[in-house]
Design a protein around this motif. Sequence first.
Motif, PDB file in Angstrom:
ATOM      1  N   ILE A 127      -2.327   8.359  -6.401  1.00  0.00           N
ATOM      2  CA  ILE A 127      -2.012   6.926  -5.807  1.00  0.00           C
ATOM      3  C   ILE A 127      -3.127   6.412  -4.878  1.00  0.00           C
ATOM      4  N   THR A 128      -4.030   7.295  -4.654  1.00  0.00           N
ATOM      5  CA  THR A 128      -5.385   6.876  -3.692  1.00  0.00           C
ATOM      6  C   THR A 128      -6.575   6.716  -4.728  1.00  0.00           C
ATOM      7  N   PRO A 180       0.500   4.512  -0.145  1.00  0.00           N
ATOM      8  CA  PRO A 180       0.220   5.497   1.038  1.00  0.00           C
ATOM      9  C   PRO A 180       0.442   5.312   2.242  1.00  0.00           C
ATOM     10  N   GLU A 181       0.423   4.227   2.835  1.00  0.00           N
ATOM     11  CA  GLU A 181       0.747   3.737   4.005  1.00  0.00           C
ATOM     12  C   GLU A 181       2.463   3.656   4.090  1.00  0.00           C
ATOM     13  N   ASN A 189       0.853  -1.174   0.129  1.00  0.00           N
ATOM     14  CA  ASN A 189       0.026  -0.047   0.012  1.00  0.00           C
ATOM     15  C   ASN A 189       0.947   1.215   0.132  1.00  0.00           C
ATOM     16  N   THR A 192       0.204  14.047  -5.958  1.00  0.00           N
ATOM     17  CA  THR A 192       0.352  12.692  -5.447  1.00  0.00           C
ATOM     18  C   THR A 192      -0.619  11.789  -4.988  1.00  0.00           C
ATOM     19  N   GLN A 193      -1.587  12.509  -3.941  1.00  0.00           N
ATOM     20  CA  GLN A 193      -2.487  11.476  -3.320  1.00  0.00           C
ATOM     21  C   GLN A 193      -3.930  11.345  -4.325  1.00  0.00           C
ATOM     22  N   ASN A 205      -6.879   1.748  -5.059  1.00  0.00           N
ATOM     23  CA  ASN A 205      -6.816   2.377  -3.925  1.00  0.00           C
ATOM     24  C   ASN A 205      -5.511   2.203  -2.906  1.00  0.00           C
ATOM     25  N   GLY A 206      -4.510   2.514  -3.814  1.00  0.00           N
ATOM     26  CA  GLY A 206      -3.284   2.740  -3.183  1.00  0.00           C
ATOM     27  C   GLY A 206      -2.382   1.579  -3.169  1.00  0.00           C
ATOM     28  N   MET A 257       4.441   5.884   2.987  1.00  0.00           N
ATOM     29  CA  MET A 257       4.853   7.135   2.803  1.00  0.00           C
ATOM     30  C   MET A 257       4.712   8.182   4.203  1.00  0.00           C
TER      31      MET A 257
END
Length: 399
Positions: free
Chosen positions: A284-285, A201-202, A199, A280-281, A374-375, A204
Amino acid sequence: METNFNPTQKKNTNLTDIIVGFSRLFVGILFIFSGFIKANDPTGFGYKLQEYFHVFHLDFLNDYAAWIAVLICGFEIILGAFLLLGIYRKNVAWGLLLLIIFFTFLTFYSAFFEVVTSCGCFGDAIPLTPWQSFIKDLILLAFILIIFKHRLRIKPLIKKGAGRSTIATLVVLISFGIGIYTMYFLPFIDFLPYKEGNNIPELMVLPEGKQGDEYEYVYEIKHKGTGETKKVTDKEYMAGIWEDDNWEVVGEPSSRLIKKGYQIPIPDLLISDVDGNDVTQEIITNPYYNFVVVSTYVDKLSTTDIIALDRINTIVRDLSTDYNLRAVLLTASSAQVANSLNEEMDLVLETFYADAVPLKSMVRSNPGVLLLQNGVVVKKWSKITFPSKEELAEEYLAK
């Protein structure tokens, strides 16, 4: 005629054989392991070689770094395997000695002059500092010197003949074949933070309960009345000096690392649009399937790479007519270069920009593709392995 039996001499001979045998086993296994780890990701090892090329002003070799990496990894595996098999012992002993002297010089130079932060000896699987790498090479050098001195004591496990030649040929083909395969079809084992199932985002952010690096800041302060200057730490400054109007800070504070903390796996990913806005978000999300096509430098794409990118672009365009998905191109090239490629190829991919370092870690292929949702990295493909429209629809999009 009497023959004098000297038990001490026999004892010394047996001890020497034991030492040589252990050295042979230790060096052979370590060389094979080191070679396999790097051959698993020759493109990544090639990036490390480019750092050395830059230090020694050999930048003209950059375009051949991956192939040079394949050769080095292959030779490591071959020397290790031949040592264990006990064949071609003289050539192997010389090869090991020359290679370890070369590696020892590189690691010492990197450590002493602080020019390369990690030698890449075991790829991204086991990161070593330059000094750790240098110590490792010194230990290996000691064992290899033993092997070199007593190389004639090495007993081959296979007798001369067709069998030995066949096995030697297989070792050579496998040793070079692994690196060539993974260079085109991606590593067998992905040790990077963008591997399938992760994942993004996690990875980062700093996890709850973890402590990051701890720094100490040093201020230079000056007394307004006497002109006295001195240096104080941030703790000393905040203990009350900052309240004293007689002291003022001169210049910017310096910092030093006092305690190494948890290292965020993805600390450097920043995706921006052509206007420099951080997206970015958003990328990636994305809750829908998101094809992220990575081409670190689009101006360095070969004719074969262009054909591969055109195929990827066509498949994504066909899929987008039937499915709710997003497709983007990430590159470190300039907007001007990217726009030129877009016009030339009529790309359906939205173009965004990121630094080359994270892009090289995302996928070891130029171009390469990540499928995100969902990342989470659902799947990764090289330019060769990207599947057809029908395969993608059946495996992912139609579910």
